[in-house]
Motif scaffolding. Structure first.
Motif, PDB file in Angstrom:
ATOM      1  N   ALA A 152      -7.616   3.425  18.381  1.00  0.00           N
ATOM      2  CA  ALA A 152      -8.449   2.289  18.009  1.00  0.00           C
ATOM      3  C   ALA A 152      -8.429   2.114  16.499  1.00  0.00           C
ATOM      4  N   VAL A 153      -8.663   0.881  16.093  1.00  0.00           N
ATOM      5  CA  VAL A 153      -8.802   0.639  14.660  1.00  0.00           C
ATOM      6  C   VAL A 153     -10.192   0.050  14.424  1.00  0.00           C
TER       7      VAL A 153
ATOM      8  N   ASP B 129      -9.258  -1.688  20.537  1.00  0.00           N
ATOM      9  CA  ASP B 129      -8.329  -0.789  21.214  1.00  0.00           C
ATOM     10  C   ASP B 129      -6.913  -1.321  20.974  1.00  0.00           C
ATOM     11  N   LEU B 130      -6.060  -0.497  20.405  1.00  0.00           N
ATOM     12  CA  LEU B 130      -4.711  -0.956  20.045  1.00  0.00           C
ATOM     13  C   LEU B 130      -3.875  -1.264  21.287  1.00  0.00           C
ATOM     14  N   ARG B 131      -4.233  -0.678  22.424  1.00  0.00           N
ATOM     15  CA  ARG B 131      -3.443  -0.887  23.637  1.00  0.00           C
ATOM     16  C   ARG B 131      -3.789  -2.199  24.319  1.00  0.00           C
ATOM     17  N   THR B 132      -5.057  -2.602  24.253  1.00  0.00           N
ATOM     18  CA  THR B 132      -5.491  -3.804  24.970  1.00  0.00           C
ATOM     19  C   THR B 132      -5.914  -4.930  24.035  1.00  0.00           C
ATOM     20  N   GLY B 133      -6.210  -4.610  22.790  1.00  0.00           N
ATOM     21  CA  GLY B 133      -6.708  -5.614  21.855  1.00  0.00           C
ATOM     22  C   GLY B 133      -8.187  -5.895  22.009  1.00  0.00           C
ATOM     23  N   ARG B 134      -8.826  -5.178  22.919  1.00  0.00           N
ATOM     24  CA  ARG B 134     -10.236  -5.475  23.197  1.00  0.00           C
ATOM     25  C   ARG B 134     -11.167  -4.803  22.193  1.00  0.00           C
ATOM     26  N   PRO B 135     -12.213  -5.517  21.778  1.00  0.00           N
ATOM     27  CA  PRO B 135     -13.207  -4.868  20.918  1.00  0.00           C
ATOM     28  C   PRO B 135     -14.143  -4.023  21.766  1.00  0.00           C
ATOM     29  N   SER B 136     -14.599  -2.906  21.214  1.00  0.00           N
ATOM     30  CA  SER B 136     -15.476  -2.032  21.990  1.00  0.00           C
ATOM     31  C   SER B 136     -16.926  -2.464  21.866  1.00  0.00           C
ATOM     32  N   GLY B 137     -17.227  -3.352  20.960  1.00  0.00           N
ATOM     33  CA  GLY B 137     -18.618  -3.774  20.823  1.00  0.00           C
ATOM     34  C   GLY B 137     -18.780  -4.718  19.656  1.00  0.00           C
ATOM     35  N   PRO B 138     -20.018  -5.132  19.391  1.00  0.00           N
ATOM     36  CA  PRO B 138     -20.261  -6.130  18.369  1.00  0.00           C
ATOM     37  C   PRO B 138     -19.899  -5.609  16.981  1.00  0.00           C
ATOM     38  N   PRO B 139     -19.708  -6.482  16.026  1.00  0.00           N
ATOM     39  CA  PRO B 139     -19.938  -7.922  16.131  1.00  0.00           C
ATOM     40  C   PRO B 139     -18.764  -8.724  16.701  1.00  0.00           C
TER      41      PRO B 139
ATOM     42  N   VAL C  39      -8.153  -9.304  20.176  1.00  0.00           N
ATOM     43  CA  VAL C  39      -6.987  -9.752  19.410  1.00  0.00           C
ATOM     44  C   VAL C  39      -5.773  -9.679  20.338  1.00  0.00           C
ATOM     45  N   ARG C  40      -4.706 -10.382  19.997  1.00  0.00           N
ATOM     46  CA  ARG C  40      -3.481 -10.291  20.782  1.00  0.00           C
ATOM     47  C   ARG C  40      -2.804  -8.951  20.506  1.00  0.00           C
ATOM     48  N   THR C  41      -2.141  -8.413  21.510  1.00  0.00           N
ATOM     49  CA  THR C  41      -1.312  -7.236  21.273  1.00  0.00           C
ATOM     50  C   THR C  41       0.148  -7.685  21.316  1.00  0.00           C
ATOM     51  N   HIS C  42       1.014  -6.971  20.641  1.00  0.00           N
ATOM     52  CA  HIS C  42       2.430  -7.344  20.569  1.00  0.00           C
ATOM     53  C   HIS C  42       3.304  -6.126  20.850  1.00  0.00           C
TER      54      HIS C  42
END
Ligand SMILES: Cc1cc2nc3c(=O)[nH]c(=O)nc-3n(C[C@H](O)[C@H](O)[C@H](O)COP(=O)(O)OP(=O)(O)OC[C@H]3O[C@@H](n4cnc5c(N)ncnc54)[C@H](O)[C@@H]3O)c2cc1C
Ligand code: FES
Lengths: 387, 110
Positions: free
Chosen positions: B56-57, B67-77, B82-85
């Motif tokens: 994660a970043v 999460d770098l694998r899915t692009g999903r944020p783990s929480g706010p804000p 984001v898109r993954t490539h």
């Protein structure tokens, strides 16, 4: 623990509800909030929302997933008393909610001037405040901001962008003095002058002039500054008066231990209303910062539920940011009285730098960065190494 | 394909930023390469300036974790992913294949 009441339906309250579910609590959760609105985010109120680039939808804090929290919302209702014997919260409409645990997340409100004020004089804490102020910041309007703290500075910055003419009146010798100290406060305060905002330092407010609507501000030295709009940005105070007879220890907020628990079993406090012991400073502090309101609930919930909680070390380092005139200001740590400044990167004159606060013993205790997010993030973690 | 640079210049724990249709951040997590959109979906922070923690970043401004694998944020804000490539390495050279939409990127992984 079967049911839990959360008082305050903003960042800390909502995050508490989410943390409860994340940590496996499957009982009843009631959240009481005296504003009519569903939880929303405050930082944009002085920035994008005031500027008109963010909508009310954009600043909403709840997400589609949150319907799965199964929270009973009581919005537009005020908690008026807490009966710690029965752990019952009494609402303004007479409802009495008895639960096993109570989390206080009532935040803070804008400090106001002691006298009643004419029209055109605002404070900024809530969405309703921001809606009202936004209407007044029309191009050419003369805005006077009383108080050069972060909120005042952000409003000045946004208003300049909207085409207003802005003066700031500040009693101290430097803007942002309380948070950053005189030297760094002055350095950050230069952003105002660069953007055409006039700063009046060591200037006390004598009186607001105007019968129905404000027309000017008189300073203690007799000067009169003409005004169409005035914003009073002189700090915030915790919303804890309703707890006065509850037996919960209060002192500049709700006193809690490091985890957020009060002395009263089953009662915790989080966010802007909590005056909690902080490992980083080894003293109790009330932090009026977004990140604290987001991170504190997980620890308090774990303590209430009797669970272990391990947070990353840098969460213990107080942190806030501010956006002014297109620049990102970030601060982490704590300024001690004997601090000196050490510039790590960039230079103070250009306004693009990273500076450390070093205490009398030579240890870095705080870091301030303008537009240096990467290096700032490293330092924030290095500061945690002190613990 | 967007050319990122030599693998040798992107050691573990480091990140690089390249310009696709949108700016893209490439990370080396203990030898495994990931690419996501560089601009945080909350405001306009650059995620390549963020802090790497496992896969994660953490955004350098307000600490939303992606999460770098899915692009999903783990929480706010942050609320939106984001898109993954796709990243590929050929003969010591790193390339990114920019994906089309956020939805495609997220669905592809979950
Ligand atoms: C304009 C503005 C800009 C900001 N910008 C930044 C920034 O750039 N960076 C940063 O780090 N922080 C910023 N902050 C601070 C940040 O927003 C706060 O730290 C955060 O909102 C605290 O959350 P909270 O939930 O503890 O309290 P609050 O957000 O104050 O929420 C408390 C809620 O409880 C309600 N309540 C109070 N009493 C009762 C009662 N008796 N019964 C029922 N409900 C009650 C209140 O009405 C309120 O809705 C800003 C704040 C403001 C106002
Ligand atoms: S800009 Fe990334 S979390 Fe706010």
């Amino acid at each position: 623990m079967r049911d839990i009441t959360i008082v305050g339906a903003s960042l800390a309250g909502l995050t508490t509800a989410r943390s409860l579910r994340e940590q496996g609590f499957d009982g009843r959760i009631v959240v009481i909030g005296d504003e009519e609105h569903a939880p929303y985010d405050r930082p944009p109120l002085s920035k994008e929302f005031l500027a008109g680039t963010s909508s009310e939808d954009d600043i909403g804090l709840t997400e589609p997933d949150d319907s799965g929290l199964g929270v009973e919302w009581r919005l537009g209702r005020t908690a008026e008393a807490l009966d710690t014997g029965e752990r019952a919260v009494l609402l303004d409409d007479g409802e009495r909610i008895t639960t096993d645990g109570v989390v206080l997340a009532t935040g803070a409100r804008a400090r106001t001037l002691p006298d009643s004020v004419p029209e055109g004089v605002h404070t900024l804490r809530t969405l309703d405040d921001a809606r009202a102020l936004r209407k007044e910041l029309v191009p050419g309007a003369r805005l006077i901001v009383i108080g050069a703290g972060f909120i005042g500075a952000e409003i000045a910055s946004t208003a300049v962008g909207l085409g207003c003419e802005v003066d700031i009146v500040e009693a101290a010798a430097a803007p942002l003095q309380r948070a950053l100290g005189t030297d760094m406060g002055s350095v950050c305060g230069r952003l105002h002058a660069r953007n055409g905002v006039r700063m009046h330092l060591r200037a006390g407010l004598a009186e607001l002039i105007g019968e129905f609507r404000v027309t000017a501000v008189r300073l203690e030295d007799g000067r009169e500054l003409p005004a169409d709009v005035v914003v009073v940005g002189i700090g915030a105070q915790p919303n804890v008066e309703w707890l006065a007879d509850s037996g919960i220890p209060l002192h500049n907020g709700v006193l809690t231990d490091e985890r957020g628990l009060t002395e009263v079993p089953g009662v915790a406090a989080v966010g802007d209303c909590a005056n909690s012991h902080r490992a980083y400073t080894a003293e109790s502090m009330r932090l009026e910062h977004w990140t604290n309101a987001l991170q504190q609930p997980a620890a308090a919930v774990a303590a209430l539920l009797g669970r272990e909680h391990a947070a990353p070390a840098h969460h213990a380092v107080p942190y806030f940011w501010s956006d002014q005139y297109g620049h990102q200001i970030q601060f982490a740590g704590h300024r001690t009285a004997d601090c000196t400044i050490q510039v790590e990167e960039g230079d103070l004159d250009s306004g693009d730098f990273l500076a450390l606060y070093v205490d009398g013993a030579g240890a870095p205790v705080g870091v301030l960065g303008i537009d240096r997010p990467r290096a700032f993030g490293r330092w924030r973690r290095r500061l945690a190494g002190r613990l | 394909m967007i050319f990122v640079g030599e693998l040798a210049d992107l050691p573990p724990g480091e990140s690089a930023r390249v310009q696709g249709e949108a700016p893209i951040a490439v990370f080396n997590v203990d030898g495994e390469l990931f690419a996501i959109d560089d601009t945080c979906t909350h405001q306009d922070a650059s995620l390549s300036d963020g802090w790497l923690e496992g896969c994660a970043v953490e955004c350098p401004l307000h600490a939303a974790c992606f999460d770098l694998r899915t692009g999903r944020p783990s929480g706010p804000p942050a609320k939106k992913p984001v898109r993954t490539h796709q990243v590929s390495v050929d003969d010591g050279l790193v390339y990114v294949l920019e994906s089309t939409s956020v939805d495609a990127a997220v669905e592809g992984v979950s």
